[in-house]
Design an enzyme around this catalytic site. Sequence first.
Site, PDB file in Angstrom:
ATOM      1  N   HIS A 183      -4.076  -5.768   3.163  1.00 40.82           N
ATOM      2  CA  HIS A 183      -4.757  -4.531   3.567  1.00 40.82           C
ATOM      3  C   HIS A 183      -4.951  -4.608   5.087  1.00 40.82           C
ATOM      4  O   HIS A 183      -5.508  -5.592   5.588  1.00 40.82           O
ATOM      5  CB  HIS A 183      -6.153  -4.447   2.949  1.00 40.82           C
ATOM      6  CG  HIS A 183      -6.202  -4.319   1.464  1.00 40.82           C
ATOM      7  ND1 HIS A 183      -6.549  -3.146   0.832  1.00 40.82           N
ATOM      8  CD2 HIS A 183      -5.992  -5.221   0.479  1.00 40.82           C
ATOM      9  CE1 HIS A 183      -6.543  -3.321  -0.473  1.00 40.82           C
ATOM     10  NE2 HIS A 183      -6.217  -4.587  -0.720  1.00 40.82           N
ATOM     11  N   HIS A 225      -0.314  -8.179  -1.293  1.00 36.90           N
ATOM     12  CA  HIS A 225      -0.389  -7.067  -0.340  1.00 36.90           C
ATOM     13  C   HIS A 225      -1.472  -7.358   0.672  1.00 36.90           C
ATOM     14  O   HIS A 225      -2.565  -7.810   0.325  1.00 36.90           O
ATOM     15  CB  HIS A 225      -0.651  -5.740  -1.050  1.00 36.90           C
ATOM     16  CG  HIS A 225      -1.760  -5.770  -2.050  1.00 36.90           C
ATOM     17  ND1 HIS A 225      -1.610  -6.337  -3.304  1.00 36.90           N
ATOM     18  CD2 HIS A 225      -3.039  -5.318  -1.993  1.00 36.90           C
ATOM     19  CE1 HIS A 225      -2.738  -6.219  -3.966  1.00 36.90           C
ATOM     20  NE2 HIS A 225      -3.640  -5.613  -3.202  1.00 36.90           N
ATOM     21  N   GLN A 254      -8.386  -8.670  -6.827  1.00 39.19           N
ATOM     22  CA  GLN A 254      -6.988  -8.255  -6.726  1.00 39.19           C
ATOM     23  C   GLN A 254      -6.644  -7.455  -7.971  1.00 39.19           C
ATOM     24  O   GLN A 254      -6.760  -7.958  -9.082  1.00 39.19           O
ATOM     25  CB  GLN A 254      -6.073  -9.486  -6.616  1.00 39.19           C
ATOM     26  CG  GLN A 254      -4.598  -9.125  -6.500  1.00 39.19           C
ATOM     27  CD  GLN A 254      -3.697 -10.349  -6.348  1.00 39.19           C
ATOM     28  OE1 GLN A 254      -4.167 -11.487  -6.414  1.00 39.19           O
ATOM     29  NE2 GLN A 254      -2.411 -10.109  -6.169  1.00 39.19           N
ATOM     30  N   ASP A 290      -3.047   3.449   1.871  1.00 42.77           N
ATOM     31  CA  ASP A 290      -3.793   3.258   0.627  1.00 42.77           C
ATOM     32  C   ASP A 290      -4.235   4.622   0.102  1.00 42.77           C
ATOM     33  O   ASP A 290      -4.690   5.482   0.847  1.00 42.77           O
ATOM     34  CB  ASP A 290      -5.011   2.350   0.879  1.00 42.77           C
ATOM     35  CG  ASP A 290      -5.577   1.779  -0.402  1.00 42.77           C
ATOM     36  OD1 ASP A 290      -5.468   0.557  -0.615  1.00 42.77           O
ATOM     37  OD2 ASP A 290      -6.127   2.566  -1.222  1.00 42.77           O
TER      38      ASP A 290
HETATM   39  P1  AMP Z   1      -6.336  -4.736  -4.417  1.00 41.65           P
HETATM   40  O1  AMP Z   1      -7.636  -4.305  -5.017  1.00 41.65           O
HETATM   41  O2  AMP Z   1      -6.461  -5.662  -3.277  1.00 41.65           O
HETATM   42  O3  AMP Z   1      -5.373  -5.214  -5.473  1.00 41.65           O
HETATM   43  O4  AMP Z   1      -5.723  -3.417  -3.754  1.00 41.65           O
HETATM   44  C1  AMP Z   1      -4.975  -2.466  -4.426  1.00 41.65           C
HETATM   45  C2  AMP Z   1      -5.035  -1.246  -3.578  1.00 41.65           C
HETATM   46  O5  AMP Z   1      -4.002  -0.356  -3.996  1.00 41.65           O
HETATM   47  C3  AMP Z   1      -6.346  -0.462  -3.674  1.00 41.65           C
HETATM   48  O6  AMP Z   1      -6.948  -0.405  -2.390  1.00 41.65           O
HETATM   49  C4  AMP Z   1      -5.922   0.908  -4.190  1.00 41.65           C
HETATM   50  O7  AMP Z   1      -6.654   1.960  -3.620  1.00 41.65           O
HETATM   51  C5  AMP Z   1      -4.456   0.949  -3.795  1.00 41.65           C
HETATM   52  N1  AMP Z   1      -3.613   1.825  -4.578  1.00 41.65           N
HETATM   53  C6  AMP Z   1      -3.610   1.987  -5.920  1.00 41.65           C
HETATM   54  N2  AMP Z   1      -2.666   2.859  -6.296  1.00 41.65           N
HETATM   55  C7  AMP Z   1      -2.036   3.258  -5.164  1.00 41.65           C
HETATM   56  C8  AMP Z   1      -0.961   4.163  -4.875  1.00 41.65           C
HETATM   57  N3  AMP Z   1      -0.317   4.834  -5.859  1.00 41.65           N
HETATM   58  N4  AMP Z   1      -0.597   4.335  -3.589  1.00 41.65           N
HETATM   59  C9  AMP Z   1      -1.240   3.677  -2.609  1.00 41.65           C
HETATM   60  N5  AMP Z   1      -2.245   2.805  -2.802  1.00 41.65           N
HETATM   61  C10 AMP Z   1      -2.653   2.604  -4.061  1.00 41.65           C
END
Ligand code: AMP
Length: 112
Positions: free
Chosen positions: A100, A98, A92, A28
Amino acid sequence: MTLFDKILNKEIPANIAFEDETVLAFHDISPQAPTHVLVIPKHKWMRFADFASADPTQIGDYIKAVARVAKELGLEENGYRVVFNNGRDGQQTVDYIHAHILGGRRLSWPPG
Ligand code: AMP
């Protein structure tokens, strides 16, 4: 197309932790624990309910892959948390399912 489609297609770089025929796992960009890895299935589902309606073999393959990634990250002994943020209230932010994986410290509960 979501950000995670682009990461899967290698159009956007990511710090990849693990990849096999079923999943791609990457760190992340904003880690909330010493280890914070996202695991996406190569078969796309947007929401948890879409995934839950899938073929049981696909469901099993993804869940097993998440557990395997956690083990490869060295989290098996001390434990870890698996989180699926889902929908608006679940916060989300990317419409590509995804998991975590969070670990490397004692996590608090309940979440905010
Ligand atoms: P969610 O809030 O469950 O949709 O999680 C999305 C996650 O993607 C968050 O924890 C962000 O920090 C992560 N994220 C956003 N952009 C990127 C990226 N380019 N590479 C890796 N993680 C990312």
